[in-house]
Design a protein around this motif. Structure first.
Motif, PDB file in Angstrom:
ATOM      1  N   ALA A 205      31.222  47.413  52.171  1.00  0.00           N
ATOM      2  CA  ALA A 205      32.145  46.291  52.260  1.00  0.00           C
ATOM      3  C   ALA A 205      32.912  46.130  50.948  1.00  0.00           C
ATOM      4  O   ALA A 205      32.329  46.182  49.859  1.00  0.00           O
ATOM      5  CB  ALA A 205      31.388  45.007  52.581  1.00  0.00           C
ATOM      6  N   PHE A 206      34.218  45.919  51.066  1.00  0.00           N
ATOM      7  CA  PHE A 206      35.093  45.727  49.916  1.00  0.00           C
ATOM      8  C   PHE A 206      35.670  44.319  49.957  1.00  0.00           C
ATOM      9  O   PHE A 206      36.159  43.872  51.008  1.00  0.00           O
ATOM     10  CB  PHE A 206      36.246  46.734  49.946  1.00  0.00           C
ATOM     11  N   SER A 207      35.620  43.611  48.832  1.00  0.00           N
ATOM     12  CA  SER A 207      36.223  42.287  48.783  1.00  0.00           C
ATOM     13  C   SER A 207      37.739  42.420  48.873  1.00  0.00           C
ATOM     14  O   SER A 207      38.325  43.408  48.412  1.00  0.00           O
ATOM     15  CB  SER A 207      35.821  41.564  47.497  1.00  0.00           C
ATOM     16  N   ALA A 208      38.358  41.423  49.477  1.00  0.00           N
ATOM     17  CA  ALA A 208      39.801  41.455  49.674  1.00  0.00           C
ATOM     18  C   ALA A 208      40.538  40.943  48.449  1.00  0.00           C
ATOM     19  O   ALA A 208      39.943  40.394  47.514  1.00  0.00           O
ATOM     20  CB  ALA A 208      40.177  40.623  50.906  1.00  0.00           C
ATOM     21  N   ALA A 209      41.854  41.112  48.475  1.00  0.00           N
ATOM     22  CA  ALA A 209      42.677  40.740  47.337  1.00  0.00           C
ATOM     23  C   ALA A 209      42.611  39.250  47.044  1.00  0.00           C
ATOM     24  O   ALA A 209      42.810  38.825  45.904  1.00  0.00           O
ATOM     25  CB  ALA A 209      44.125  41.166  47.583  1.00  0.00           C
ATOM     26  N   ASN A 210      42.314  38.440  48.076  1.00  0.00           N
ATOM     27  CA  ASN A 210      42.252  36.998  47.854  1.00  0.00           C
ATOM     28  C   ASN A 210      40.857  36.525  47.443  1.00  0.00           C
ATOM     29  O   ASN A 210      40.603  35.324  47.360  1.00  0.00           O
ATOM     30  CB  ASN A 210      42.697  36.236  49.113  1.00  0.00           C
ATOM     31  N   GLY A 211      39.942  37.462  47.208  1.00  0.00           N
ATOM     32  CA  GLY A 211      38.594  37.094  46.787  1.00  0.00           C
ATOM     33  C   GLY A 211      38.546  36.689  45.331  1.00  0.00           C
ATOM     34  O   GLY A 211      39.493  36.887  44.561  1.00  0.00           O
ATOM     35  N   SER A 212      37.420  36.113  44.902  1.00  0.00           N
ATOM     36  CA  SER A 212      37.301  35.612  43.532  1.00  0.00           C
ATOM     37  C   SER A 212      37.191  36.744  42.518  1.00  0.00           C
ATOM     38  O   SER A 212      37.685  36.647  41.407  1.00  0.00           O
ATOM     39  CB  SER A 212      36.083  34.692  43.416  1.00  0.00           C
ATOM     40  N   GLU A 213      36.525  37.832  42.891  1.00  0.00           N
ATOM     41  CA  GLU A 213      36.386  38.956  41.977  1.00  0.00           C
ATOM     42  C   GLU A 213      36.191  40.240  42.774  1.00  0.00           C
ATOM     43  O   GLU A 213      35.704  40.213  43.909  1.00  0.00           O
ATOM     44  CB  GLU A 213      35.198  38.753  41.033  1.00  0.00           C
ATOM     45  N   PRO A 214      36.570  41.372  42.214  1.00  0.00           N
ATOM     46  CA  PRO A 214      36.385  42.635  42.940  1.00  0.00           C
ATOM     47  C   PRO A 214      34.911  43.020  43.005  1.00  0.00           C
ATOM     48  O   PRO A 214      34.212  42.997  41.995  1.00  0.00           O
ATOM     49  CB  PRO A 214      37.189  43.632  42.102  1.00  0.00           C
ATOM     50  N   ALA A 215      34.447  43.371  44.190  1.00  0.00           N
ATOM     51  CA  ALA A 215      33.050  43.771  44.355  1.00  0.00           C
ATOM     52  C   ALA A 215      32.918  44.653  45.581  1.00  0.00           C
ATOM     53  O   ALA A 215      33.686  44.543  46.540  1.00  0.00           O
ATOM     54  CB  ALA A 215      32.142  42.551  44.481  1.00  0.00           C
ATOM     55  N   ILE A 216      31.938  45.541  45.532  1.00  0.00           N
ATOM     56  CA  ILE A 216      31.600  46.415  46.655  1.00  0.00           C
ATOM     57  C   ILE A 216      30.159  46.125  47.051  1.00  0.00           C
ATOM     58  O   ILE A 216      29.277  46.065  46.187  1.00  0.00           O
ATOM     59  CB  ILE A 216      31.739  47.898  46.257  1.00  0.00           C
ATOM     60  N   THR A 217      29.931  45.913  48.334  1.00  0.00           N
ATOM     61  CA  THR A 217      28.575  45.701  48.826  1.00  0.00           C
ATOM     62  C   THR A 217      28.191  46.855  49.743  1.00  0.00           C
ATOM     63  O   THR A 217      28.908  47.144  50.705  1.00  0.00           O
ATOM     64  CB  THR A 217      28.443  44.371  49.582  1.00  0.00           C
TER      65      THR A 217
END
Length: 557
Positions: A228-240
């Motif tokens: 899972a990749f956080s989207a551009a509108n997320g608080s910070e970039p992260a990969i789960t």
């Protein structure tokens, strides 16, 4: 960090231990500077999968009651359960800040669309809802592509993973929507590759620090289910990264033993798939300038095609009775084209899962789904058809069957007048055999002339004797072989008359079809004698072991 995991696992074990269809999941969060083992453990279960359970999801219902889930969550679970394929229940390990999650993987009763609804809540009882949509690569019917939602810092890693040919060939992505925004994109890896795949991509990007990359090395042999990749509108970039696999045998004592059980089970599943499936996939010999040659198959007017093909858009020859063939022809009747599908009901058991290769405008898929209880996934090379079928509520992927793989195992592979459009017929038949039990086809053959390319370069014609040899050499055992040309011939006159009511236009596909019908109607008997329509039913040789690769109808999040 895991002091209370033993209690949580024992608690889950009272509900799930012994269930034959049980998957366990844990996850790892990768940020720019650190690697964190997330505290939530999730268990996935199929309906009534425990030996002593009634149909449905009684284990989940009891869990919701035992954890005093909010009434809104229980009501949501009760409403969606009849249409659920899987349900997942997760809990974090903390005591004061314990958080729960319920995942409902279901199909929409009206459209057949497969999706997730998720609910999360904590001790205070506030429920946060989210929804997941699944699409095969390359894009959603409305043109949305997963790369359009990714946080910019993650684009290099995302592009590196999406470039994986197997991922593109047989899988897709989930878009998670929360608070009216898309806040996460999940890539699905149904063959459970080891984390080494992601590790190698991260080494080529600048997203994670050297220290974080070193910490990730400890997990390189763990099998990945989805990323899972956080989207551009997320608080910070992260990969789960989510690690998930079937769970059986002794119940794990603690979190490390759960991780190890998932690692062993997932790796065993991965190795079995590599040995039984991917090692036997014939190479594709087809070549062309474009994997998605829409220019011919797409059209600007669906309504025009409906005037030609009828209300249910059956783009295949109909089957006419003797009375219809010898009497006056009703060009407005669609019944012979419906009959062409219902004639196959005896070959396709009720309720089968069907991969409809070259599904056209969805006439057969619609009839099989509506009247024969089948779960049909269509495959079309036309983006116009893809959008039309999706809007019609049919399950479909936009793909070239020659360069992709079926996304899972199916009871039946259906090719209704589509094999003639395939360049590498032998290769496709060999690949389909690895993913299906039965082959059902009608194929236009050309026995009165040498092999040739017709219909504006889209049909690659062969003799019927060559077709039989290809099917058998691919490992299929033919149990039915019949020429249906005589019953089907009036179709050409029906289409010819309908097309006569439509002025010529710029739709190359439609005009090619018009020219074909006009030409054949001038020499019907001669053409019919030299161009059989072969109906084939073939079974997979018993020496081939059935794969367990998860597909579109399986738990993919």
């Amino acid at each position: 960090m895991h002091a209370s995991e033993g209690l949580s696992l024992r608690f889950f074990g009272t509900f799930f231990h012994g269930a034959p269809q049980l998957h366990a999941e844990w996850s790892l969060r990768i940020s720019e500077t650190e690697i964190d083992e997330r505290s939530r453990i999730t268990f996935w279960i199929a309906p009534g999968s425990a030996a002593d359970e009634e149909p449905g999801f009684p284990s989940i219902e009891r869990l919701l009651e035992a954890t005093e889930a909010p009434e809104a969550v229980r009501e949501r679970q009760k409403i969606l359960s009849p249409d659920c394929i899987w349900q997942g229940f997760g809990a974090s390990s903390g005591s004061a800040d314990r958080e729960y999650a319920l995942y409902l993987h279901h199909s929409d009763t009206k459209t057949g669309e497969v999706r997730y609804d998720a609910c999360k809540w904590g001790a205070e009882g506030v429920v946060e809802s989210s929804r997941y949509e699944f699409f095969f690569f390359p894009c959603a019917p409305d043109g949305r592509r997963p790369s359009g939602f990714i946080h910019p810092r993650l684009s290099g890693t995302f592009d590196g993973l999406v470039g994986n040919r197997r991922l593109q060939s047989m899988s897709g992505f989930w878009l998670r929507h929360r608070h009216s925004q898309t806040d996460q994109v999940d890539l699905v890896f149904p063959w459970h590759p080891p984390l080494q795949l992601l590790f190698d991509v991260l080494k080529r990007t600048d997203f994670v620090s050297a220290a974080a990359l070193d910490a990730l090395m400890a997990y390189r042999s763990h099998p990945v289910r989805h990323v899972a990749f956080s989207a551009a509108n997320g608080s910070e970039p992260a990969i789960t990264v989510y690690f998930s696999a079937p769970l059986s045998g002794d119940w794990p004592r603690d979190f490390p033993s759960l991780q190890e059980a998932i690692r062993i089970s997932g790796n065993a599943l991965h190795d079995a798939l590599e040995e039984r499936i991917f090692a036997h996939i014939p190479p594709c010999s087809a070549s062309g300038p474009d994997a998605f040659p829409d220019t011919f198959y797409s059209t600007g007017s669906v309504d025009t095609w409906r005037r030609v093909l009828g209300a249910n858009m059956h783009y295949h020859f109909g089957m006419f009775s003797k009375e219809e063939r010898e009497g006056s022809l009703n060009i407005f009747s669609d019944e012979p084209f419906e009959q062409a599908v219902t004639d196959l009901f005896d070959c396709i058991p009720y309720g089968s899962s069907v991969y409809d290769v070259g599904c056209g405008w969805g006439g057969p898929a619609r009839r099989l789904s509506r009247d024969h209880g089948c779960r049909v996934l269509g495959c079309t090379i036309s983006e116009t058809q893809y959008r039309y079928l999706f809007a019609s509520g049919l399950q479909v992927r936009y793909a070239d069957a020659e360069t992709t793989l079926p996304p899972g195992f199916f009871d039946c592979m259906l090719l209704l007048e589509s094999l003639e459009h395939v360049r590498d017929k032998a290769g496709l038949l060999g690949r389909l055999r690895l993913f299906g039990n039965k082959l059902v086809m009608r194929v236009h053959c050309q026995d009165g002339a040498p092999n040739s390319v017709n219909f504006a370069g889209t049909m690659h014609m062969i003799r019927s004797t060559e077709l039989r040899g290809m099917i058998e050499e691919a490992g299929w055992h033919i149990v039915h072989w019949r020429n249906r040309r005589e019953e089907s011939m009036p179709s050409l006159r029906v289409w010819h008359e309908r097309l006569a009511q439509i002025p010529p236009g710029r739709d190359v596909h439609l005009e090619t079809f018009r020219s074909f019908c006009s030409r054949v109607c001038q020499c019907e008997e001669e053409w019919a004698a030299n161009n059989p329509l072969i109906e084939v039913v073939a079974l997979r040789e018993p020496s081939v072991m059935q794969p367990t690769v998860a597909g579109a109808g399986s738990r993919q999040r």
